[in-house]
Design an enzyme around this catalytic site. Structure first.
Site, PDB file in Angstrom:
ATOM      1  N   ASP A  88       0.820  -1.221   0.000  1.00  0.00           N
ATOM      2  CA  ASP A  88       0.000   0.000   0.000  1.00  0.00           C
ATOM      3  C   ASP A  88       0.850   1.266   0.000  1.00  0.00           C
ATOM      4  O   ASP A  88       0.436   2.299   0.507  1.00  0.00           O
ATOM      5  CB  ASP A  88      -0.953   0.032   1.210  1.00  0.00           C
ATOM      6  N   HIS A 125      -4.578  -1.488  -6.250  1.00  0.00           N
ATOM      7  CA  HIS A 125      -4.054  -0.139  -6.201  1.00  0.00           C
ATOM      8  C   HIS A 125      -4.929   0.791  -7.027  1.00  0.00           C
ATOM      9  O   HIS A 125      -5.586   0.375  -7.978  1.00  0.00           O
ATOM     10  CB  HIS A 125      -2.589  -0.062  -6.648  1.00  0.00           C
ATOM     11  N   PRO A 184      -9.788  -0.734   7.128  1.00  0.00           N
ATOM     12  CA  PRO A 184      -8.911   0.356   7.568  1.00  0.00           C
ATOM     13  C   PRO A 184      -7.509  -0.168   7.841  1.00  0.00           C
ATOM     14  O   PRO A 184      -7.334  -1.261   8.377  1.00  0.00           O
ATOM     15  CB  PRO A 184      -9.579   0.860   8.854  1.00  0.00           C
TER      16      PRO A 184
END
Length: 430
Positions: free
Chosen positions: A13, A41, A304
């Site tokens: 990430d 992505h 998250p």
């Protein structure tokens, strides 16, 4: 002129999609060499958002050849779905600009089901997989029972390969008290998929060797990050493939000499998805602030991400294990406005200072970060496109990171837009 490998220097990430897209303008070929559709992505091009998971970022640029190498595990359903969505957004995707290694391992529904069942059944010790069948597919590859793309072209041998695969999986399913799979159903499904997939099939090692000899520039696109490498990452909280730069050669069929320049990506802070050690995690207001400002939610899963300060020890370790020549530092703008910023420069383990992250799971859980405090900056860095646009204190922060990890910053990203990139050294010209 060098070929370039882009790898994550943290837990994934890091913004590889944008950087690969930015670099792909100079490349002739973009190659995915490991992982599957578990690492998504997001790219923003001319105000339009594209989300990729399995396809190389090069598909978004005209006149580029994109390649999925043999090191990838390939989900036919995910592939066709992603192609359909991109076409709906006006992106041309066809066998003319996308080739898939004929010896790529296929992810089947039984892999996804096994992955999900394991995670649910072992909630207390779950690794935190995306439940997309990546691990089970790699297990079958290593166990020499996988179905590969080229097998769909040989209907005489495919039934026998399915039987061999099910001899293993149905034994597992009996032990788990799950209904067994019928080989005829799998054969029917794969036979129906074959006409849609086989036009993309290619002897990739040969294709890339020919292109290399022609002097074509290649960009190798890694997925996840070095800290998720099955050998060099935070085992067992890792992915199921090698994510370090050396895998670019193995996962594409080229020799190590073809790799060239290694560009490692890292955020100006640290994030992680799922379970596993995270020495600099800030499970507090600071972590929440970073997460909200950085929009730290998984592209594929929506989960998250855990957030924390920059860990120079881990990035330095990734620099060594990947042979990184230069860093692309992303999301510097997320730290705008902090009065002070902490950077981890070492660890304490059982009262002793150490300069590396230990391999043992128990030791990893016991390390305590040693922090250095750096003065923050109030001026914005967002959308900066030159060093002159950056606050002096932000430049000092970047320089300190370079010192601590032992590697220069080659690129600096200051927003999701591809144009908001400060070039220090062009990897293709290094």
């Amino acid at each position: 002129m060098a070929n370039v490998v882009v790898v994550g220097a943290q837990w994934g990430d890091e913004g590889k999609g944008k950087i690969v897209d930015w670099l792909s303008e100079q490349a002739d070929i973009v190659v995915r060499f490991q992982g599957g559709h578990n690492a998504g992505h997001t790219l923003v091009i001319n105000g339009k958002t594209y989300k990729l998971a399995l396809l190389p970022s090069g598909v978004l640029r005209e006149h580029k050849l994109s390649v999925i190498g043999n090191g990838v595990v390939f989900d036919p359903a995910a592939f066709l779905d992603e192609v359909t969505k991109l076409r709906a957004q006006g992106v041309a995707v066809s066998p003319e600009n996308l080739r898939v290694a004929e010896n790529v391992t296929l992810i089947l529904p039984l892999h996804r089901e096994l992955d999900a069942h394991r995670e649910s059944a072992n909630a207390a010790t779950a690794i935190g997989t995306t439940r997309r069948g990546i691990g089970p597919a790699y297990e079958d590859k290593v166990g020499r029972r996988a179905i590969r793309l080229m097998d769909l072209a040989d209907l005489d041998t495919l039934p026998h390969k399915i039987d061999r695969l099910l001899a293993h999986h149905n034994a597992l399913r009996r032990g788990l008290n799950l209904p067994e799979f019928d080989g005829k159903d799998i054969l029917k499904e794969l036979t129906a998929l074959a006409p849609q997939l086989l036009p993309y099939a290619e002897t990739v090692w040969r294709l890339l060797d020919i292109k290399r000899r022609e002097g074509k520039r290649m960009l190798f696109e890694g997925a996840q990050g070095a800290l998720l490498d099955v050998d060099h990452g935070t085992y067992p909280y890792v992915t199921s493939s090698n994510t370090v730069a050396a895998q670019a050669a193995t996962g594409s069929g080229l020799g190590p000499g073809a790799v060239g320049y290694v560009l490692g990506l890292c955020k100006a802070y640290t994030t992680r998805v799922g379970q596993g050690p995270f020495p600099t995690e800030q499970d507090n207001e600071i972590g929440r602030k970073i997460g909200e400002r950085g929009r730290e939610f998984g592209t594929n899963t929506g989960r998250p991400r855990r957030c924390g300060w920059f860990d120079a020890v881990l990035v330095r370790q990734a620099v060594r294990t990947c042979g990184i020549n230069g860093l692309a530092l992303t999301k510097l703008d997320i730290l705008d406005g902090f009065d002070s910023i902490e950077v981890c420069t070492g660890y304490k383990l059982d009262g002793k200072e150490i300069d590396h992250f230990p391999a043992g799971e128990g030791a990893q859980a016991r390390v305590e970060p040693i922090y250095e405090t750096i003065e923050g900056w109030k001026e914005p860095t967002a959308s900066a496109r030159s060093w002159a646009d950056l606050p002096a204190q932000a430049i000092k922060y970047v320089r300190r990171i370079e010192e601590l990890v032992g590697c220069p910053v080659a690129l600096l990203s200051t927003s999701p837009e591809r144009e908001d990139t400060i070039l220090v050294q062009n990897p293709f010209e290094a």
